[in-house]
Scaffold this motif. Sequence first.
Motif, PDB file in Angstrom:
ATOM      1  N   GLY A 127       0.768  -1.235   0.000  1.00 59.15           N
ATOM      2  CA  GLY A 127       0.000   0.000   0.000  1.00 59.15           C
ATOM      3  C   GLY A 127       0.803   1.290   0.000  1.00 59.15           C
ATOM      4  N   MET A 128       2.062   1.246  -0.313  1.00 59.42           N
ATOM      5  CA  MET A 128       2.854   2.475  -0.370  1.00 59.42           C
ATOM      6  C   MET A 128       2.427   3.333  -1.557  1.00 59.42           C
ATOM      7  N   THR A 129       2.433   4.643  -1.357  1.00 55.73           N
ATOM      8  CA  THR A 129       2.175   5.557  -2.463  1.00 55.73           C
ATOM      9  C   THR A 129       3.431   5.669  -3.330  1.00 55.73           C
ATOM     10  N   ARG A 130       3.268   6.307  -4.491  1.00 57.58           N
ATOM     11  CA  ARG A 130       4.411   6.461  -5.396  1.00 57.58           C
ATOM     12  C   ARG A 130       5.536   7.260  -4.732  1.00 57.58           C
ATOM     13  N   LEU A 131       5.171   8.309  -3.994  1.00 55.67           N
ATOM     14  CA  LEU A 131       6.180   9.115  -3.308  1.00 55.67           C
ATOM     15  C   LEU A 131       6.886   8.307  -2.226  1.00 55.67           C
ATOM     16  N   GLN A 132       6.141   7.502  -1.504  1.00 59.43           N
ATOM     17  CA  GLN A 132       6.755   6.674  -0.468  1.00 59.43           C
ATOM     18  C   GLN A 132       7.689   5.638  -1.077  1.00 59.43           C
ATOM     19  N   ILE A 133       7.310   5.094  -2.226  1.00 56.07           N
ATOM     20  CA  ILE A 133       8.178   4.121  -2.897  1.00 56.07           C
ATOM     21  C   ILE A 133       9.488   4.777  -3.304  1.00 56.07           C
ATOM     22  N   LEU A 134       9.400   5.993  -3.843  1.00 58.71           N
ATOM     23  CA  LEU A 134      10.615   6.704  -4.237  1.00 58.71           C
ATOM     24  C   LEU A 134      11.494   6.980  -3.017  1.00 58.71           C
ATOM     25  N   ARG A 135      10.868   7.396  -1.910  1.00 61.82           N
ATOM     26  CA  ARG A 135      11.628   7.816  -0.736  1.00 61.82           C
ATOM     27  C   ARG A 135      12.172   6.640   0.060  1.00 61.82           C
ATOM     28  N   ARG A 136      11.424   5.531   0.114  1.00 60.40           N
ATOM     29  CA  ARG A 136      11.813   4.429   0.981  1.00 60.40           C
ATOM     30  C   ARG A 136      12.428   3.237   0.247  1.00 60.40           C
ATOM     31  N   VAL A 137      12.198   3.144  -1.052  1.00 61.28           N
ATOM     32  CA  VAL A 137      12.680   1.976  -1.791  1.00 61.28           C
ATOM     33  C   VAL A 137      13.615   2.384  -2.929  1.00 61.28           C
ATOM     34  N   THR A 138      13.086   3.157  -3.868  1.00 62.93           N
ATOM     35  CA  THR A 138      13.840   3.415  -5.095  1.00 62.93           C
ATOM     36  C   THR A 138      15.142   4.161  -4.836  1.00 62.93           C
ATOM     37  N   PHE A 139      15.052   5.342  -4.216  1.00 69.05           N
ATOM     38  CA  PHE A 139      16.253   6.154  -4.046  1.00 69.05           C
ATOM     39  C   PHE A 139      17.257   5.562  -3.056  1.00 69.05           C
ATOM     40  N   PRO A 140      16.825   4.980  -1.921  1.00 66.83           N
ATOM     41  CA  PRO A 140      17.834   4.352  -1.048  1.00 66.83           C
ATOM     42  C   PRO A 140      18.645   3.274  -1.758  1.00 66.83           C
ATOM     43  N   HIS A 141      17.966   2.429  -2.539  1.00 63.40           N
ATOM     44  CA  HIS A 141      18.695   1.383  -3.250  1.00 63.40           C
ATOM     45  C   HIS A 141      19.488   1.953  -4.415  1.00 63.40           C
ATOM     46  N   ALA A 142      18.930   2.941  -5.100  1.00 61.96           N
ATOM     47  CA  ALA A 142      19.638   3.542  -6.232  1.00 61.96           C
ATOM     48  C   ALA A 142      20.932   4.201  -5.769  1.00 61.96           C
ATOM     49  N   TYR A 143      20.874   4.911  -4.646  1.00 60.94           N
ATOM     50  CA  TYR A 143      22.085   5.563  -4.134  1.00 60.94           C
ATOM     51  C   TYR A 143      23.106   4.540  -3.651  1.00 60.94           C
ATOM     52  N   ARG A 144      22.635   3.433  -3.081  1.00 65.70           N
ATOM     53  CA  ARG A 144      23.580   2.400  -2.659  1.00 65.70           C
ATOM     54  C   ARG A 144      24.310   1.826  -3.869  1.00 65.70           C
ATOM     55  N   ILE A 145      23.578   1.626  -4.968  1.00 68.91           N
ATOM     56  CA  ILE A 145      24.193   1.094  -6.184  1.00 68.91           C
ATOM     57  C   ILE A 145      25.140   2.114  -6.809  1.00 68.91           C
ATOM     58  N   ALA A 146      24.712   3.371  -6.818  1.00 67.32           N
ATOM     59  CA  ALA A 146      25.470   4.408  -7.522  1.00 67.32           C
ATOM     60  C   ALA A 146      26.550   5.059  -6.667  1.00 67.32           C
ATOM     61  N   TRP A 147      26.616   4.745  -5.377  1.00 63.19           N
ATOM     62  CA  TRP A 147      27.494   5.464  -4.457  1.00 63.19           C
ATOM     63  C   TRP A 147      28.964   5.494  -4.899  1.00 63.19           C
ATOM     64  N   PRO A 148      29.581   4.357  -5.273  1.00 61.25           N
ATOM     65  CA  PRO A 148      30.994   4.424  -5.688  1.00 61.25           C
ATOM     66  C   PRO A 148      31.205   5.313  -6.913  1.00 61.25           C
ATOM     67  N   ALA A 149      30.300   5.225  -7.894  1.00 60.08           N
ATOM     68  CA  ALA A 149      30.443   6.046  -9.092  1.00 60.08           C
ATOM     69  C   ALA A 149      30.256   7.521  -8.791  1.00 60.08           C
ATOM     70  N   LEU A 150      29.360   7.855  -7.863  1.00 62.91           N
ATOM     71  CA  LEU A 150      29.179   9.250  -7.467  1.00 62.91           C
ATOM     72  C   LEU A 150      30.437   9.788  -6.791  1.00 62.91           C
ATOM     73  N   GLY A 151      31.072   8.955  -5.989  1.00 69.64           N
ATOM     74  CA  GLY A 151      32.331   9.363  -5.368  1.00 69.64           C
ATOM     75  C   GLY A 151      33.406   9.642  -6.399  1.00 69.64           C
ATOM     76  N   ASN A 152      33.496   8.788  -7.413  1.00 68.45           N
ATOM     77  CA  ASN A 152      34.467   9.015  -8.486  1.00 68.45           C
ATOM     78  C   ASN A 152      34.174  10.316  -9.220  1.00 68.45           C
ATOM     79  N   GLU A 153      32.907  10.621  -9.428  1.00 69.89           N
ATOM     80  CA  GLU A 153      32.535  11.860 -10.116  1.00 69.89           C
ATOM     81  C   GLU A 153      32.977  13.083  -9.325  1.00 69.89           C
ATOM     82  N   ILE A 154      32.828  13.048  -8.011  1.00 67.83           N
ATOM     83  CA  ILE A 154      33.242  14.189  -7.196  1.00 67.83           C
ATOM     84  C   ILE A 154      34.759  14.349  -7.216  1.00 67.83           C
ATOM     85  N   ILE A 155      35.485  13.231  -7.199  1.00 69.01           N
ATOM     86  CA  ILE A 155      36.948  13.304  -7.281  1.00 69.01           C
ATOM     87  C   ILE A 155      37.375  13.901  -8.616  1.00 69.01           C
ATOM     88  N   LEU A 156      36.743  13.467  -9.703  1.00 66.60           N
ATOM     89  CA  LEU A 156      37.058  14.031 -11.016  1.00 66.60           C
ATOM     90  C   LEU A 156      36.722  15.514 -11.074  1.00 66.60           C
TER      91      LEU A 156
END
Length: 244
Positions: free
Chosen positions: A135-164
């Motif tokens: 029963g999660m709303t679309r906003l709750q899915i983005l906040r609690r599921v999509t973005f937390p997992h997306a950032y975990r996946i993308a975290w190393p690449a984001l760090g490399n981008e900041i170093i560059l």
Amino acid sequence: MNPFDIVVEYWPRLLDGTLMTLKLTFLGAFFAALFSPGLALIRANTPPVAQAPLRLYISFMRGTPILGQLFLIYYGSGQFRPFLQDWGLWGFFRDPFNCALLAFALNSTAYQTEILRGGIMGVARGEIEAAKAIGMTRLQILRRVTFPHAYRIAWPALGNEIILLMKASALASVVTVFDIMGRTRQIFSRTFDFSIYLWAALIYLCITAIFVLLWRQGETRLSRHIGPRNTGRSILSPPEGPKP
């Protein structure tokens, strides 16, 4: 001049340049982080025709050198001075720091958008369906599921981008922004001692090493729910059966 004497004599200028580099890097990355999540959602969830302008922007920023982008903003804005004055923007564009920050933020936004898009696409579909099922709303899915997992996946690449981005900030010195490289060139013009460039390289190396250490701590915290044997598996994956 002794390499250590030059540091003792000019350390205030090197410190000032270091603070300017950090300011340019982290403000640019911060502004990019504000806009990239929304743009990444557009890239991941809208039809190709609707996202055509965004794809054009990303292709331009990723396909052209950041030095050219900096020149376009800093020197090119002078061609539109009457228009910018009418809109009250000339005060912003005549400041080299503002132009450098804008160039780095726009460039980093393009890269962070694509990195996050990859993270969003990597979120397991089953996790999203499970969130809908409870029963999660679309906003709750983005906040609690999509973005937390997306950032975990993308975290190393984001760090490399900041170093560059930090290393690219050395280009700001060509438009008279006195970052580490700008101060180094200024000191060299007075002393003609090449060792100052070695000290500048060591400063960049120290900043990078400290940043990597802190970024890895963040990565560990984001992945704390994943045991060492389960790294890379979805939290909704079925448990492994008994080994023969």
